[in-house]
Design a protein around this motif. Structure first.
Motif, PDB file in Angstrom:
ATOM      1  N   VAL A   3      37.291  51.435  39.574  1.00 15.52           N
ATOM      2  CA  VAL A   3      36.888  50.728  40.784  1.00 15.52           C
ATOM      3  C   VAL A   3      37.822  51.176  41.897  1.00 15.52           C
ATOM      4  O   VAL A   3      39.034  51.095  41.763  1.00 15.52           O
ATOM      5  N   GLN A   4      37.261  51.669  42.989  1.00 18.10           N
ATOM      6  CA  GLN A   4      38.081  52.161  44.091  1.00 18.10           C
ATOM      7  C   GLN A   4      37.945  51.316  45.353  1.00 18.10           C
ATOM      8  O   GLN A   4      38.865  51.259  46.156  1.00 18.10           O
ATOM      9  N   ASP A   5      36.802  50.700  45.523  1.00 16.87           N
ATOM     10  CA  ASP A   5      36.555  49.915  46.729  1.00 16.87           C
ATOM     11  C   ASP A   5      37.431  48.649  46.724  1.00 16.87           C
ATOM     12  O   ASP A   5      37.403  47.886  45.757  1.00 16.87           O
ATOM     13  N   PRO A   6      38.212  48.433  47.787  1.00 15.72           N
ATOM     14  CA  PRO A   6      39.089  47.243  47.818  1.00 15.72           C
ATOM     15  C   PRO A   6      38.334  45.922  47.651  1.00 15.72           C
ATOM     16  O   PRO A   6      38.858  44.987  47.039  1.00 15.72           O
ATOM     17  N   ALA A   7      37.112  45.846  48.176  1.00 17.81           N
ATOM     18  CA  ALA A   7      36.335  44.611  48.029  1.00 17.81           C
ATOM     19  C   ALA A   7      35.957  44.384  46.569  1.00 17.81           C
ATOM     20  O   ALA A   7      36.008  43.251  46.068  1.00 17.81           O
ATOM     21  N   GLU A   8      35.586  45.459  45.876  1.00 13.00           N
ATOM     22  CA  GLU A   8      35.248  45.344  44.456  1.00 13.00           C
ATOM     23  C   GLU A   8      36.488  44.968  43.641  1.00 13.00           C
ATOM     24  O   GLU A   8      36.400  44.162  42.717  1.00 13.00           O
ATOM     25  N   ILE A   9      37.611  45.567  43.982  1.00 10.97           N
ATOM     26  CA  ILE A   9      38.856  45.260  43.281  1.00 10.97           C
ATOM     27  C   ILE A   9      39.213  43.786  43.480  1.00 10.97           C
ATOM     28  O   ILE A   9      39.586  43.094  42.536  1.00 10.97           O
ATOM     29  N   ALA A  10      39.085  43.298  44.706  1.00  6.80           N
ATOM     30  CA  ALA A  10      39.405  41.899  45.000  1.00  6.80           C
ATOM     31  C   ALA A  10      38.489  40.959  44.225  1.00  6.80           C
ATOM     32  O   ALA A  10      38.938  39.929  43.696  1.00  6.80           O
ATOM     33  N   HIS A  11      37.209  41.312  44.140  1.00  3.53           N
ATOM     34  CA  HIS A  11      36.248  40.485  43.405  1.00  3.53           C
ATOM     35  C   HIS A  11      36.592  40.465  41.912  1.00  3.53           C
ATOM     36  O   HIS A  11      36.600  39.401  41.286  1.00  3.53           O
ATOM     37  N   LEU A  12      36.890  41.631  41.364  1.00  2.00           N
ATOM     38  CA  LEU A  12      37.256  41.725  39.956  1.00  2.00           C
ATOM     39  C   LEU A  12      38.561  40.970  39.679  1.00  2.00           C
ATOM     40  O   LEU A  12      38.692  40.288  38.664  1.00  2.00           O
ATOM     41  N   LEU A  13      39.504  41.073  40.606  1.00  8.14           N
ATOM     42  CA  LEU A  13      40.762  40.338  40.475  1.00  8.14           C
ATOM     43  C   LEU A  13      40.517  38.837  40.411  1.00  8.14           C
ATOM     44  O   LEU A  13      41.128  38.131  39.594  1.00  8.14           O
ATOM     45  N   VAL A  18      40.515  33.873  37.182  1.00  5.85           N
ATOM     46  CA  VAL A  18      39.840  32.672  36.690  1.00  5.85           C
ATOM     47  C   VAL A  18      39.849  32.659  35.162  1.00  5.85           C
ATOM     48  O   VAL A  18      40.154  31.637  34.538  1.00  5.85           O
ATOM     49  N   GLU A  19      39.526  33.803  34.559  1.00  2.00           N
ATOM     50  CA  GLU A  19      39.536  33.882  33.100  1.00  2.00           C
ATOM     51  C   GLU A  19      40.946  33.638  32.550  1.00  2.00           C
ATOM     52  O   GLU A  19      41.119  32.937  31.548  1.00  2.00           O
ATOM     53  N   HIS A  20      41.952  34.184  33.214  1.00  2.00           N
ATOM     54  CA  HIS A  20      43.343  33.997  32.802  1.00  2.00           C
ATOM     55  C   HIS A  20      43.726  32.514  32.872  1.00  2.00           C
ATOM     56  O   HIS A  20      44.343  31.969  31.947  1.00  2.00           O
ATOM     57  N   ARG A  21      43.334  31.860  33.956  1.00  2.00           N
ATOM     58  CA  ARG A  21      43.630  30.437  34.129  1.00  2.00           C
ATOM     59  C   ARG A  21      42.901  29.597  33.072  1.00  2.00           C
ATOM     60  O   ARG A  21      43.474  28.661  32.503  1.00  2.00           O
ATOM     61  N   ALA A  54      45.883  43.763  33.189  1.00  2.00           N
ATOM     62  CA  ALA A  54      44.766  44.269  33.987  1.00  2.00           C
ATOM     63  C   ALA A  54      44.887  43.787  35.433  1.00  2.00           C
ATOM     64  O   ALA A  54      44.624  44.547  36.373  1.00  2.00           O
ATOM     65  N   ILE A  55      45.291  42.542  35.617  1.00  2.00           N
ATOM     66  CA  ILE A  55      45.476  41.994  36.962  1.00  2.00           C
ATOM     67  C   ILE A  55      46.575  42.765  37.696  1.00  2.00           C
ATOM     68  O   ILE A  55      46.425  43.135  38.859  1.00  2.00           O
ATOM     69  N   ALA A  56      47.672  43.035  37.007  1.00  2.00           N
ATOM     70  CA  ALA A  56      48.778  43.775  37.629  1.00  2.00           C
ATOM     71  C   ALA A  56      48.336  45.186  38.037  1.00  2.00           C
ATOM     72  O   ALA A  56      48.693  45.668  39.116  1.00  2.00           O
ATOM     73  N   ARG A  57      47.566  45.860  37.175  1.00  3.20           N
ATOM     74  CA  ARG A  57      47.075  47.206  37.510  1.00  3.20           C
ATOM     75  C   ARG A  57      46.172  47.175  38.740  1.00  3.20           C
ATOM     76  O   ARG A  57      46.281  48.025  39.623  1.00  3.20           O
ATOM     77  N   LEU A  58      45.285  46.196  38.802  1.00  5.75           N
ATOM     78  CA  LEU A  58      44.373  46.100  39.944  1.00  5.75           C
ATOM     79  C   LEU A  58      45.119  45.744  41.226  1.00  5.75           C
ATOM     80  O   LEU A  58      44.811  46.260  42.293  1.00  5.75           O
ATOM     81  N   GLU A  59      46.107  44.863  41.113  1.00 10.25           N
ATOM     82  CA  GLU A  59      46.894  44.505  42.295  1.00 10.25           C
ATOM     83  C   GLU A  59      47.634  45.724  42.829  1.00 10.25           C
ATOM     84  O   GLU A  59      47.757  45.891  44.047  1.00 10.25           O
ATOM     85  N   SER A  60      48.104  46.574  41.936  1.00 16.27           N
ATOM     86  CA  SER A  60      48.821  47.765  42.399  1.00 16.27           C
ATOM     87  C   SER A  60      47.875  48.747  43.092  1.00 16.27           C
ATOM     88  O   SER A  60      48.304  49.509  43.957  1.00 16.27           O
ATOM     89  N   LYS A  61      46.587  48.716  42.735  1.00 14.72           N
ATOM     90  CA  LYS A  61      45.614  49.576  43.415  1.00 14.72           C
ATOM     91  C   LYS A  61      45.379  49.129  44.860  1.00 14.72           C
ATOM     92  O   LYS A  61      44.980  49.925  45.695  1.00 14.72           O
ATOM     93  N   LEU A  62      45.600  47.851  45.116  1.00 17.59           N
ATOM     94  CA  LEU A  62      45.382  47.320  46.465  1.00 17.59           C
ATOM     95  C   LEU A  62      46.532  47.647  47.407  1.00 17.59           C
ATOM     96  O   LEU A  62      46.389  47.543  48.618  1.00 17.59           O
ATOM     97  N   ILE A  63      47.664  48.037  46.852  1.00 19.95           N
ATOM     98  CA  ILE A  63      48.828  48.383  47.676  1.00 19.95           C
ATOM     99  C   ILE A  63      48.648  49.825  48.148  1.00 19.95           C
ATOM    100  O   ILE A  63      48.531  50.734  47.330  1.00 19.95           O
TER     101      ILE A  63
END
Length: 68
Positions: A3-13, A18-21, A54-63
Motif C-alpha cells: 500500500v503506497q497511498d497515504p489515505a489507504e495506509i491511514a485507513h488500514l492503520l 481497532v483490531e489491536h484494541r 504491522a502498525i509500526a511498519r505502516l506508521e513508518s511509511k507515513l513518515i
C-alpha cells in the motif's frame, strides 16, 4: 500487500488499531476468566504482537523520507 497511498495506509492503520484494541479487551477478559484457555490466550497475545508490528511498519511509511 504493498500500500503506497497515504489515505489507504491511514485507513488500514485505523482498522489494525481497532483490531489491536479489541484483542486487548478480549485478552483481558480471558485472563480474568476462571477456566481460561491458555493456548487461546497465547495465540491472542501473539496476534496482538503481530498487529503491533504491522502498525509500526505502516506508521513508518507515513513518515516522509528527508534527504540530508
Amino acid at each position: 500487500m504493498q500500500v503506497q497511498d497515504p489515505a489507504e495506509i491511514a485507513h488500514l492503520l485505523a482498522e489494525l488499531r481497532v483490531e489491536h484494541r479489541d484483542l486487548d479487551v478480549a485478552i483481558e477478559a480471558l485472563s480474568s476468566a476462571i477456566g481460561r484457555d491458555e493456548l487461546q490466550l497465547t495465540r491472542m497475545k501473539k496476534r496482538k504482537l503481530l498487529l503491533k508490528d504491522a502498525i509500526a511498519r505502516l506508521e513508518s511509511k507515513l513518515i516522509p523520507d528527508l534527504d540530508a
